[in-house]
Design a protein around this motif. Structure first.
Motif, PDB file in Angstrom:
ATOM      1  N   CYS A   1       0.802  -1.220   0.000  1.00 33.79           N
ATOM      2  CA  CYS A   1       0.000   0.000   0.000  1.00 33.79           C
ATOM      3  C   CYS A   1       0.840   1.278   0.000  1.00 33.79           C
ATOM      4  O   CYS A   1       0.336   2.336  -0.343  1.00 33.79           O
ATOM      5  CB  CYS A   1      -0.952  -0.009   1.189  1.00 33.79           C
ATOM      6  SG  CYS A   1      -2.137  -1.372   1.077  1.00 33.79           S
ATOM      7  N   ASN A   2       2.099   1.175   0.379  1.00 31.84           N
ATOM      8  CA  ASN A   2       2.944   2.366   0.355  1.00 31.84           C
ATOM      9  C   ASN A   2       4.400   1.947   0.183  1.00 31.84           C
ATOM     10  O   ASN A   2       5.116   1.712   1.145  1.00 31.84           O
ATOM     11  CB  ASN A   2       2.759   3.166   1.660  1.00 31.84           C
ATOM     12  CG  ASN A   2       3.524   4.464   1.632  1.00 31.84           C
ATOM     13  OD1 ASN A   2       4.395   4.676   0.777  1.00 31.84           O
ATOM     14  ND2 ASN A   2       3.228   5.341   2.592  1.00 31.84           N
ATOM     15  N   ALA A   3       4.814   1.891  -1.086  1.00 25.43           N
ATOM     16  CA  ALA A   3       6.160   1.394  -1.413  1.00 25.43           C
ATOM     17  C   ALA A   3       7.244   2.375  -1.002  1.00 25.43           C
ATOM     18  O   ALA A   3       8.429   2.051  -1.018  1.00 25.43           O
ATOM     19  CB  ALA A   3       6.254   1.102  -2.902  1.00 25.43           C
ATOM     20  N   SER A   4       6.860   3.609  -0.641  1.00 25.40           N
ATOM     21  CA  SER A   4       7.909   4.551  -0.238  1.00 25.40           C
ATOM     22  C   SER A   4       8.108   4.578   1.274  1.00 25.40           C
ATOM     23  O   SER A   4       8.882   5.378   1.783  1.00 25.40           O
ATOM     24  CB  SER A   4       7.622   5.946  -0.786  1.00 25.40           C
ATOM     25  OG  SER A   4       6.338   6.353  -0.424  1.00 25.40           O
ATOM     26  N   TRP A   5       7.406   3.687   1.961  1.00 24.31           N
ATOM     27  CA  TRP A   5       7.575   3.617   3.416  1.00 24.31           C
ATOM     28  C   TRP A   5       8.588   2.508   3.715  1.00 24.31           C
ATOM     29  O   TRP A   5       8.237   1.346   3.832  1.00 24.31           O
ATOM     30  CB  TRP A   5       6.228   3.332   4.079  1.00 24.31           C
ATOM     31  CG  TRP A   5       6.196   3.617   5.550  1.00 24.31           C
ATOM     32  CD1 TRP A   5       7.257   3.825   6.372  1.00 24.31           C
ATOM     33  CD2 TRP A   5       5.026   3.709   6.376  1.00 24.31           C
ATOM     34  NE1 TRP A   5       6.819   4.055   7.653  1.00 24.31           N
ATOM     35  CE2 TRP A   5       5.456   3.989   7.683  1.00 24.31           C
ATOM     36  CE3 TRP A   5       3.655   3.578   6.131  1.00 24.31           C
ATOM     37  CZ2 TRP A   5       4.560   4.138   8.747  1.00 24.31           C
ATOM     38  CZ3 TRP A   5       2.775   3.715   7.181  1.00 24.31           C
ATOM     39  CH2 TRP A   5       3.219   4.009   8.472  1.00 24.31           C
ATOM     40  N   HIS A   6       9.851   2.915   3.793  1.00 24.09           N
ATOM     41  CA  HIS A   6      10.924   1.915   3.832  1.00 24.09           C
ATOM     42  C   HIS A   6      11.052   1.222   5.167  1.00 24.09           C
ATOM     43  O   HIS A   6      10.925   1.837   6.219  1.00 24.09           O
ATOM     44  CB  HIS A   6      12.246   2.568   3.425  1.00 24.09           C
ATOM     45  CG  HIS A   6      12.201   3.155   2.059  1.00 24.09           C
ATOM     46  ND1 HIS A   6      11.910   2.381   0.954  1.00 24.09           N
ATOM     47  CD2 HIS A   6      12.334   4.416   1.622  1.00 24.09           C
ATOM     48  CE1 HIS A   6      11.893   3.167  -0.115  1.00 24.09           C
ATOM     49  NE2 HIS A   6      12.136   4.407   0.263  1.00 24.09           N
TER      50      HIS A   6
END
Ligand SMILES: *[C@@H]1O[C@H](CO)[C@@H](O)[C@H](O)[C@H]1NC(C)=O
Ligand SMILES: *[C@@H]1O[C@H](CO)[C@@H](O)[C@H](O)[C@H]1NC(C)=O
Ligand SMILES: *[C@@H]1O[C@H](CO)[C@@H](O)[C@H](O)[C@H]1NC(C)=O
Length: 226
Positions: A65-70
């Motif tokens: 759901c949020n690929a930029s939340w590493h």
């Protein structure tokens, strides 16, 4: 029954409803796997674990759901000893790639709920539920132990269902060569958004992407010992 209600109560009820977005998940699936079965399909570096370990905590809606939340293991530093023991990467024991994968794929979706909206909340809740469920002890307590003898599928299902009072989803590996038994592999216990136990659905969209599928109730079950 009166249709009128106290203004504050009504407002609270309406806003709680309005706050739940339409694509919000409604169920969490706590997935355990039996390392010895998993390791019949994959090349494991960690074959000596004789208890059910965590595979993941999966919301029933959403993938990545949020690929930029590493993923950042420093945020769960205090959890790492527990993670290594109960949520081990069976393929690459010294790496955090399994947790990273689970975070991207499922954690970022679970995080839509405020109760799970950080890596620490997500991973610690998964561990907390795993310990509460305590599947490994429950199976042992009711004499479902890894064994050279075969179980009837209903024996295993009944223990889990009767103890928790909800329907689990139990998955097996169906070896193509050996057709007289299926290997017990994965067990899912489901929770509502407020973390109370809930029935799992057997035919749920496959989120695991693995060779596990729902056990056949008519085929003997092999629960492989080490
Ligand atoms: C496997 O684990 C058991 C019990 O924890 C231990 O006694 C044994 O030495 C281990 N075997 C290997 C090959 O690591
Ligand atoms: C995705 O995660 C990043 C990092 O936590 C955050 O800044 C951003 O707002 C998130 N995006 C969405 C759509 O939630
Ligand atoms: C990872 O988390 C730690 C602790 O919260 C933080 O100090 C650090 O900046 C984070 N690293 C990255 C690359 O975001």
């Amino acid at each position: 029954m009166s249709l009128s209600c106290h203004l504050l109560f009504c407002l609270a009820a309406v806003s709680a409803f309005a706050m739940s977005p339409p694509h919000m998940w409604t169920k969490l699936i706590l997935t355990h796997h039996w390392p010895n079965t998993f390791c019949t399909m994959e090349f494991c570096h960690h074959p000596n674990i004789s208890y059910w370990t965590l595979h993941g905590l999966w919301p029933d809606k959403g993938i990545t759901c949020n690929a930029s939340w590493h993923f950042n293991s420093s945020e769960i530093e205090d959890l790492l000893p527990d993670m290594e023991k109960y949520w081990p990467d069976l393929l690459k024991p010294a790496s955090s790639s399994f947790w990273k994968y689970e975070w991207y794929k499922h954690g970022t979706c679970a995080a839509k709920a405020t109760s799970l909206n950080s890596q620490h909340k997500y991973f610690s809740k998964a561990l907390e539920l795993y310990h509460k469920v305590d599947l490994d002890s429950i199976l042992r307590r009711f004499d479902i132990i890894p064994s050279e003898k075969y179980y009837k599928f209903s024996q295993i299902e009944d223990v889990v269902e009767n103890f928790y009072g909800v329907k689990p989803k139990i998955q097996c590996v169906h070896p193509s060569k050996n057709t007289d038994a299926q290997l017990l592999g994965q067990m899912e216990i489901c929770f509502s958004p407020d973390f109370s136990l809930l029935d799992c659905e057997k035919e749920m969209i496959s989120t695991g992407g693995s060779a596990f599928s729902v056990c056949d109730p008519d085929v003997p079950v092999y629960y492989p010992p080490l």
